[in-house]
Scaffold this motif. Sequence first.
Motif, PDB file in Angstrom:
ATOM      1  N   GLN A  27      -5.615   3.555   2.958  1.00 58.32           N
ATOM      2  CA  GLN A  27      -6.980   2.729   2.760  1.00 58.32           C
ATOM      3  C   GLN A  27      -7.176   2.927   0.986  1.00 58.32           C
ATOM      4  OE1 GLN A  27     -10.460   4.671   4.330  1.00 58.32           O
ATOM      5  NE2 GLN A  27     -11.816   2.941   3.937  1.00 58.32           N
ATOM      6  N   SER A  28      -6.596   3.933   0.381  1.00 61.99           N
ATOM      7  CA  SER A  28      -6.728   3.992  -0.836  1.00 61.99           C
ATOM      8  C   SER A  28      -5.426   3.336  -1.804  1.00 61.99           C
ATOM      9  CB  SER A  28      -6.873   5.433  -1.431  1.00 61.99           C
ATOM     10  OG  SER A  28      -5.372   6.027  -1.065  1.00 61.99           O
ATOM     11  N   LYS A  57      -3.834   7.003   7.230  1.00 60.73           N
ATOM     12  CA  LYS A  57      -4.760   5.983   6.721  1.00 60.73           C
ATOM     13  C   LYS A  57      -5.717   6.496   5.727  1.00 60.73           C
ATOM     14  CE  LYS A  57      -3.154   2.991   9.809  1.00 60.73           C
ATOM     15  NZ  LYS A  57      -2.712   2.011   9.026  1.00 60.73           N
ATOM     16  N   ASN A  58      -6.210   7.771   5.543  1.00 59.70           N
ATOM     17  CA  ASN A  58      -6.973   8.389   4.541  1.00 59.70           C
ATOM     18  C   ASN A  58      -6.964   9.778   4.593  1.00 59.70           C
ATOM     19  OD1 ASN A  58      -8.672   8.904   6.619  1.00 59.70           O
ATOM     20  ND2 ASN A  58      -9.432   6.857   6.591  1.00 59.70           N
ATOM     21  N   SER A  59      -7.768  10.539   4.011  1.00 60.02           N
ATOM     22  CA  SER A  59      -7.718  12.102   3.878  1.00 60.02           C
ATOM     23  C   SER A  59      -8.643  12.683   5.049  1.00 60.02           C
ATOM     24  CB  SER A  59      -8.275  12.661   2.544  1.00 60.02           C
ATOM     25  OG  SER A  59      -9.410  12.135   2.267  1.00 60.02           O
ATOM     26  N   LYS A  60      -9.199  11.688   5.744  1.00 59.44           N
ATOM     27  CA  LYS A  60     -10.136  12.400   6.816  1.00 59.44           C
ATOM     28  C   LYS A  60      -9.574  13.099   7.893  1.00 59.44           C
ATOM     29  CE  LYS A  60     -13.531   8.443   6.477  1.00 59.44           C
ATOM     30  NZ  LYS A  60     -14.083   7.495   7.191  1.00 59.44           N
ATOM     31  N   GLY A  85      -0.305  -9.241   5.813  1.00 58.11           N
ATOM     32  CA  GLY A  85       0.806  -8.226   6.296  1.00 58.11           C
ATOM     33  C   GLY A  85       0.265  -6.786   6.099  1.00 58.11           C
ATOM     34  N   LEU A  86       0.989  -6.004   5.552  1.00 56.05           N
ATOM     35  CA  LEU A  86       1.029  -4.632   5.266  1.00 56.05           C
ATOM     36  C   LEU A  86      -0.424  -4.235   4.242  1.00 56.05           C
ATOM     37  CD1 LEU A  86       2.130  -3.301   2.406  1.00 56.05           C
ATOM     38  CD2 LEU A  86       4.286  -3.988   3.355  1.00 56.05           C
ATOM     39  N   TRP A  87      -0.701  -5.260   3.368  1.00 56.97           N
ATOM     40  CA  TRP A  87      -1.713  -5.181   2.343  1.00 56.97           C
ATOM     41  C   TRP A  87      -2.987  -5.267   3.039  1.00 56.97           C
ATOM     42  CZ3 TRP A  87      -0.825  -2.958  -1.765  1.00 56.97           C
ATOM     43  CH2 TRP A  87       0.750  -2.946  -2.522  1.00 56.97           C
ATOM     44  N   ARG A  88      -3.282  -5.778   4.212  1.00 55.30           N
ATOM     45  CA  ARG A  88      -4.560  -5.966   4.919  1.00 55.30           C
ATOM     46  C   ARG A  88      -4.823  -4.384   5.646  1.00 55.30           C
ATOM     47  NH1 ARG A  88      -7.917 -10.148   5.047  1.00 55.30           N
ATOM     48  NH2 ARG A  88      -6.284 -11.486   4.580  1.00 55.30           N
ATOM     49  N   PHE A  89      -5.548  -3.704   4.934  1.00 56.16           N
ATOM     50  CA  PHE A  89      -5.796  -2.395   5.469  1.00 56.16           C
ATOM     51  C   PHE A  89      -6.359  -2.357   7.176  1.00 56.16           C
ATOM     52  CE2 PHE A  89      -8.723   1.068   6.175  1.00 56.16           C
ATOM     53  CZ  PHE A  89      -7.736   2.214   6.372  1.00 56.16           C
ATOM     54  N   GLN A  90      -5.620  -1.592   7.737  1.00 54.85           N
ATOM     55  CA  GLN A  90      -6.307  -1.576   9.333  1.00 54.85           C
ATOM     56  C   GLN A  90      -6.546  -0.022   9.620  1.00 54.85           C
ATOM     57  OE1 GLN A  90      -6.346  -4.177  11.379  1.00 54.85           O
ATOM     58  NE2 GLN A  90      -5.939  -5.121   9.297  1.00 54.85           N
ATOM     59  N   ASN A  91      -7.944   0.195   9.968  1.00 49.98           N
ATOM     60  CA  ASN A  91      -8.307   1.660  10.166  1.00 49.98           C
ATOM     61  C   ASN A  91      -7.681   2.136  11.226  1.00 49.98           C
ATOM     62  OD1 ASN A  91      -9.867   3.428   9.245  1.00 49.98           O
ATOM     63  ND2 ASN A  91     -11.366   3.058  10.941  1.00 49.98           N
ATOM     64  N   LYS A  92      -7.125   1.666  12.128  1.00 56.11           N
ATOM     65  CA  LYS A  92      -6.655   2.111  13.419  1.00 56.11           C
ATOM     66  C   LYS A  92      -4.917   2.165  12.921  1.00 56.11           C
ATOM     67  CE  LYS A  92      -5.450  -2.284  15.496  1.00 56.11           C
ATOM     68  NZ  LYS A  92      -5.625  -3.141  16.721  1.00 56.11           N
ATOM     69  N   VAL A  93      -4.401   3.245  13.771  1.00 57.86           N
ATOM     70  CA  VAL A  93      -2.766   3.291  13.389  1.00 57.86           C
ATOM     71  C   VAL A  93      -2.134   2.128  14.142  1.00 57.86           C
ATOM     72  CG1 VAL A  93      -0.694   4.718  13.932  1.00 57.86           C
ATOM     73  CG2 VAL A  93      -3.189   5.869  13.591  1.00 57.86           C
ATOM     74  N   THR A  94      -1.380   1.324  13.355  1.00 56.62           N
ATOM     75  CA  THR A  94      -0.482   0.342  13.779  1.00 56.62           C
ATOM     76  C   THR A  94       0.723   0.665  14.342  1.00 56.62           C
ATOM     77  OG1 THR A  94       0.552  -0.011  11.578  1.00 56.62           O
ATOM     78  CG2 THR A  94      -1.429  -1.388  11.948  1.00 56.62           C
ATOM     79  N   LEU A 146      -4.160  13.537  -0.249  1.00 58.37           N
ATOM     80  CA  LEU A 146      -4.771  14.727   0.679  1.00 58.37           C
ATOM     81  C   LEU A 146      -4.957  15.843  -0.205  1.00 58.37           C
ATOM     82  CD1 LEU A 146      -2.424  14.509   3.365  1.00 58.37           C
ATOM     83  CD2 LEU A 146      -4.496  13.573   3.419  1.00 58.37           C
ATOM     84  N   SER A 147      -4.736  16.087  -1.544  1.00 61.14           N
ATOM     85  CA  SER A 147      -4.814  17.298  -2.271  1.00 61.14           C
ATOM     86  C   SER A 147      -6.420  17.324  -2.810  1.00 61.14           C
ATOM     87  CB  SER A 147      -4.107  17.327  -3.475  1.00 61.14           C
ATOM     88  OG  SER A 147      -4.222  16.030  -4.332  1.00 61.14           O
ATOM     89  N   VAL A 148      -7.006  16.080  -2.615  1.00 60.77           N
ATOM     90  CA  VAL A 148      -8.429  16.117  -2.729  1.00 60.77           C
ATOM     91  C   VAL A 148      -9.295  16.912  -1.814  1.00 60.77           C
ATOM     92  CG1 VAL A 148     -10.433  14.619  -3.275  1.00 60.77           C
ATOM     93  CG2 VAL A 148      -8.213  13.932  -3.988  1.00 60.77           C
ATOM     94  N   VAL A 149      -8.948  16.914  -0.591  1.00 60.89           N
ATOM     95  CA  VAL A 149      -9.747  17.719   0.351  1.00 60.89           C
ATOM     96  C   VAL A 149      -8.974  18.768   0.933  1.00 60.89           C
ATOM     97  CG1 VAL A 149     -10.854  15.610   0.969  1.00 60.89           C
ATOM     98  CG2 VAL A 149      -8.874  16.265   2.292  1.00 60.89           C
ATOM     99  N   ALA A 150      -7.578  18.845   1.016  1.00 61.84           N
ATOM    100  CA  ALA A 150      -6.856  19.892   1.687  1.00 61.84           C
ATOM    101  C   ALA A 150      -7.149  21.144   1.007  1.00 61.84           C
ATOM    102  CB  ALA A 150      -5.380  19.516   1.686  1.00 61.84           C
ATOM    103  N   LYS A 151      -6.594  22.351   1.839  1.00 63.51           N
ATOM    104  CA  LYS A 151      -6.792  23.701   1.152  1.00 63.51           C
ATOM    105  C   LYS A 151      -5.414  23.741   0.164  1.00 63.51           C
ATOM    106  CE  LYS A 151      -6.549  28.443   2.499  1.00 63.51           C
ATOM    107  NZ  LYS A 151      -6.788  29.540   3.770  1.00 63.51           N
TER     108      LYS A 151
END
Length: 556
Positions: free
Chosen positions: A61-62, A182-185, A43-52, A208-213
């Motif tokens: 992802q994290s 999905k992640n901060s990319k 279910g939701l716990w198996r991460f999918q790199n694409k937008v479901t 997102l605060s790790v990479v965002a302005k």
Amino acid sequence: MASSRTKRIAIIGAGASGMTSAKACLEQNLEPVVFEKTNYTGGLWRFQNKVTEDGIASVMQSTIINSSKEMSAFSDFPPPADYPNYMHNTKQVAYFDLYAEKFNFIKYVRFRTEVISVEQASDFDATGRWSIRSRNLDTSEEKTEIFDGVMVCTGHHGTVNQPKIPGEEKFRGTIMHTHSLKNSKGFENKNVVVVGIGNSGGDAAVELSVVAKQVYLSTRSGSWIFHRVASNGRPFDQYMHRRLMKWLFMLVPYSLACWFIELYLNSVFNHDDYQLEPQHRVFSQHIMVNDALPNRILSGTVIVKGDIDHLTENGVVFKGETEAVPCDCLIMATGYKITFPFISEQLVPVHRNKVRLYKWQFIPNIAHAHTLAFISLAQPIGALLPIGELQSRWFALLMANKLRLPSRDKMEEDIRAKEQFQQRFTQSERHTIQVDWVPFMDELAMEIGAYPKLWKYLFTDPKLFFNLILGASAPYQYRLEGPNPWSGARDAMLTVQDRITAALATNKSRNQNKKAKSPMNFVARNLNFMNVVLGTTFFGVGLILLAFTWIMTKLL
């Protein structure tokens, strides 16, 4: 003469609830058929790199679970001792896969198969059977089959709730729901506004605060925030979810219990200073868990703001302010809608996320109510998986004719009591299916005869008795007796702390150099238990004294 035909049970969804539902059916010699829309389990716990797509839930992802592994476990399958206490989503699905291998779950799953409709069969009045129409997504072939029972295991985190914001039509930035995050990319050096302070909103802001302005966290009401790490470095939920705590909560005034926990949470960080203290009490919300958010606020990488007034072309104006803050991306952490697209709304009406089900599981006003069950359709202050497992076991016992549901009047009475209970929570679409964890699990366990006979153990097994009262209320307790007991349940209950500690013992050279029988080692290993016993005792006595004072002030 009763038919010897094996009953077929349709299970919709191959996530954690679908797994435990299939196993519960097999325990009662029922034949499970699992319909899964995707090509994977978990279910939701198996991460999918694409937008479901909307309707299929997926974590970031994290993502790390908010409830610890021992409190989230299957009742007859403890997680490996070396698995971390708060598992990353990859470890969570690895645990699910181990459980699935135990009884060959994959054998019962039809992948890439979408359920189109669930309807009462033509002979429903006589048999309680259901007609299911499904479609193979690879071949487009449709099929209609008859099943003796149906278990809906699709959860309530699939269909997004994304309200419109004034000025949205002129905003030039990106608007998305956390369902698609999905992640901060792609968020590097961006100004981001996250709307909503539930668990998803807090996780998104931190990620997102790790990479965002700059990240702004917009909250209408604020929230009380719990941390995963509690006293002595142990998981917080093993302290919160104890049967003694349940009894104390029932005995003392609600406001007093809230005051004590709020005092504790404010000792970690002052919620008012951090612009987060809500008007509602701590137990009037779904629990919000985030260890990193206070640090991000303290560091200025996350700035807390109020509700949004309107959007401009390139920014956001918050209520009470006149200047717009720059915004490149608006992320809506605004929750989900409870939907059952394959079931008629006449059969299961849903209004503003409110649904009337007996024990959040059965439709009370139809014949053969026991043949259709909604599994894990609840929002506990605690782990959901053990609730879904107990509901699955109950359904399977009903379908095996070993139990019966109460009368419709009794079910309606329980539903009204649950509706009254909901008044404790802030009135929003987020809090329509709330339950308190240990009390609700005990309710379900009593229905199936798996509630541990506490006072029997006081005389026959005192060590287990005190563990059940003072220790963490792990799910293994519901396999001590009753239907399908597990011989390892007692040992699993008594070794919860050992598995918590084992996950931390990662420095092999340090462990090898320890003196096994050192008095200091003994103290270190047992200090936690002593703290729990003494702390719980003094907490209980203190609450009782405060309650007595409160009562006397009312009388005098």
